[in-house]
Design an enzyme around this catalytic site. Structure first.
Site, PDB file in Angstrom:
ATOM      1  N   CYS A 134      18.900  10.033 -16.285  1.00 30.50           N
ATOM      2  CA  CYS A 134      19.568   8.769 -15.961  1.00 30.50           C
ATOM      3  C   CYS A 134      18.606   7.604 -15.745  1.00 30.50           C
ATOM      4  O   CYS A 134      19.025   6.463 -15.692  1.00 30.50           O
ATOM      5  CB  CYS A 134      20.419   8.952 -14.700  1.00 30.50           C
ATOM      6  SG  CYS A 134      19.460   9.435 -13.233  1.00 30.50           S
ATOM      7  N   ARG A 137      29.441   8.173 -10.686  1.00 30.23           N
ATOM      8  CA  ARG A 137      28.760   8.645 -11.889  1.00 30.23           C
ATOM      9  C   ARG A 137      29.727   8.553 -13.071  1.00 30.23           C
ATOM     10  O   ARG A 137      30.915   8.800 -12.934  1.00 30.23           O
ATOM     11  CB  ARG A 137      28.288  10.098 -11.732  1.00 30.23           C
ATOM     12  CG  ARG A 137      27.106  10.265 -10.769  1.00 30.23           C
ATOM     13  CD  ARG A 137      25.857   9.622 -11.322  1.00 30.23           C
ATOM     14  NE  ARG A 137      24.684   9.827 -10.493  1.00 30.23           N
ATOM     15  CZ  ARG A 137      24.260   8.988  -9.542  1.00 30.23           C
ATOM     16  NH1 ARG A 137      24.982   7.898  -9.267  1.00 30.23           N
ATOM     17  NH2 ARG A 137      23.170   9.222  -8.865  1.00 30.23           N
TER      18      ARG A 137
END
Length: 477
Positions: free
Chosen positions: A100, A184
């Protein structure tokens, strides 16, 4: 240690008509496996892992300790995703938390210009070569921000062109039984040749909501009835936009931020903790409220000169500024310019960045880079804005009635089971948990997905009291 919303995670039984593996179990591959957050959830649903991919040696050690039998196991590490091609057998589901950092502030938001961002190319290649029935990929919400929207659209388009119905949504861990404000993005794909693919829906939030004390050992468990206030009473004419679901404009915060470069009704400054006069407090607050103004420099926070401060504070003398330097509240950044000693938000004051109260609904997002966050071991029942901060200082901060968030606390806040064997070093374990996926989110998302992919129902969780139980559940064969 029991956690709120304890439930038995029921497995999926595909039955004799399931076109998965023998015994009615679906199969999956665990990419970017980390320490196994995806795997815990999918195995609880009755899945069988055919292989995992991870390159970090410390994560591999924890993963193998928890999932890989040292005797007679045919499952191995598939290695770097860049080397994975056609798998030796067909697989139902491919999952993974794609790195990420390229899409987050912590990773300098370079996107596809970051080599880690280019791992999406390998993800797409692996899907094309192996054609799983479905996939789930997780990433930070930054991937949905306008500056990265073209990248997200490209990922979705490329996956769709491989014959998949692709959709995505932000899911928050708090909505699935964890007292953590963690957003998320989850990207889900289902082969369009599966008749019911269009029936897929992301799971709805659970009705039960936890509190922070339900996941943390050694703290008081107490419910505080919170008063509502006109926002002007708490913030004056500078009412902030709500930042995160646990900071509301009409309630006293359940946390205290330690910072000299921010302000608010629960912000603790160094001049609140040290003996300072009202005049010294005025000088500090003047610097605080003007340091970000562009007339004093191009930075987000600028040192101010004596002349600048003299124009803002009547009868200011250099001696007054030097007294604050002696108290280590101010320092000279450049010749003749003053700034706060504690000028970094992440550093906090005296090693403390934030203290959350145990009765809080939750905590902010846990991170892999570490936090200087603490938990009060007792609650604070004060509901008077005028005395709230001082009562916190007197009853919690000064007596030291707070504790750091341990690695085991991190694990609970991410939904990992009590029996999970974490890394021996606290710092490594906290990093790994902070970088992991929240287990209950994957469980509920996986359940919704598998019901559509295999056209069967999965028994709902059975609630029976306090806490989350992620004890192993044997699938019905």
């Amino acid at each position: 240690m029991q956690q709120l919303n304890r439930f038995e995670l029921k497995p999926l039984n595909l039955g004799p008509t399931g076109d998965s593996r023998p015994g009615g179990r679906f199969t999956f591959i665990d990419l970017f496996a980390g320490i196994g957050g995806f795997r815990i959830a999918l195995e609880r649903l009755g899945g069988q892992c055919l292989g995992y991919s991870e390159v970090d040696a410390e994560a591999i050690a924890v993963y193998q300790k928890n999932f890989i039998s040292p005797i007679g196991s045919s499952e191995g590490n598939l290695g770097d995703v860049q080397t994975i091609g056609t798998l030796p057998e067909s697989v139902d589901l491919i999952v993974g938390g794609v790195p990420c950092q390229p899409w987050s502030i912590a990773g300098k938001i370079k996107g596809f210009e970051d080599p880690r961002g280019q791992l999406w190319f390998d993800v797409i290649r692996i899907i094309r070569l192996n054609q799983p029935k479905a996939f789930i990929f997780e990433n930070v919400k930054g991937l949905m921000e306008p500056r990265h929207r073209q990248s997200l659209d490209w990922i979705v388009r490329e996956l769709s062109q491989l014959g998949y119905f692709v959709t995505f949504k932000l899911l928050n861990s708090y909505d699935f039984g964890l007292p953590q404000d963690r957003d998320r993005i989850f990207i889900v794909g289902i082969q369009t040749r599966i008749p019911s693919y269009s029936e897929f829906k992301f799971p709805e939030p659970l009705a039960e909501k936890p509190r922070l004390s339900d996941c943390i050992e050694g703290v008081e468990r107490r419910v505080i009835q919170k008063r509502k206030f006109p926002p002007e009473e708490l913030f004056g004419d500078r009412i902030p936009a709500s930042r995160g679901r646990f900071q509301k404009p009409d309630e006293l915060n359940d946390f205290f931020l330690f910072s000299d470069v921010r302000d608010g009704h629960t912000t603790i400054h160094s001049w609140d903790l040290l003996e300072t006069s009202e005049r010294e407090k005025e000088i500090c607050l003047t610097l605080l409220r003007n340091r970000r103004k562009k007339i004093y420099g191009p930075k987000d926070g600028n040192p101010l000169s004596f002349e600048h401060l003299q124009g803002l504070i009547s009868d200011l003398s250099r001696e007054e500024l030097e007294q604050l330097v002696d108290k280590r509240i101010l320092r000279q950044a450049d010749p003749g310019r003053y700034e706060f000693v504690n000028s970094k938000i992440s550093a906090g004051i005296n090693g403390v960045a934030k203290i959350s109260l145990p009765h809080a609904d939750g905590i902010g997002t846990l991170t892999a880079t570490g936090m200087r966050d603490f938990i009060g071991t007792v609650s604070l029942n004060c509901q008077d804005p005028k005395t709230y901060k001082q009562e916190f200082i007197d009853k919690i901060y000064k007596p030291g009635r707070f504790k750091p968030i341990s690695a085991r606390d991190y694990g609970r806040l991410q939904g990992f089971p009590e029996e999970f064997q974490m890394a021996r070093r606290e710092a490594i374990a906290r990093k790994q948990f902070g970088n992991a996926v929240s287990v209950p989110v994957v469980y509920h998302l996986g359940r919704s997905l598998l019901e559509v992919v295999f056209g069967v129902g999965i028994q709902s969780p059975v609630f029976w009291g306090d806490g989350i139980s992620l004890s192993p559940v044997q699938p019905s064969l």
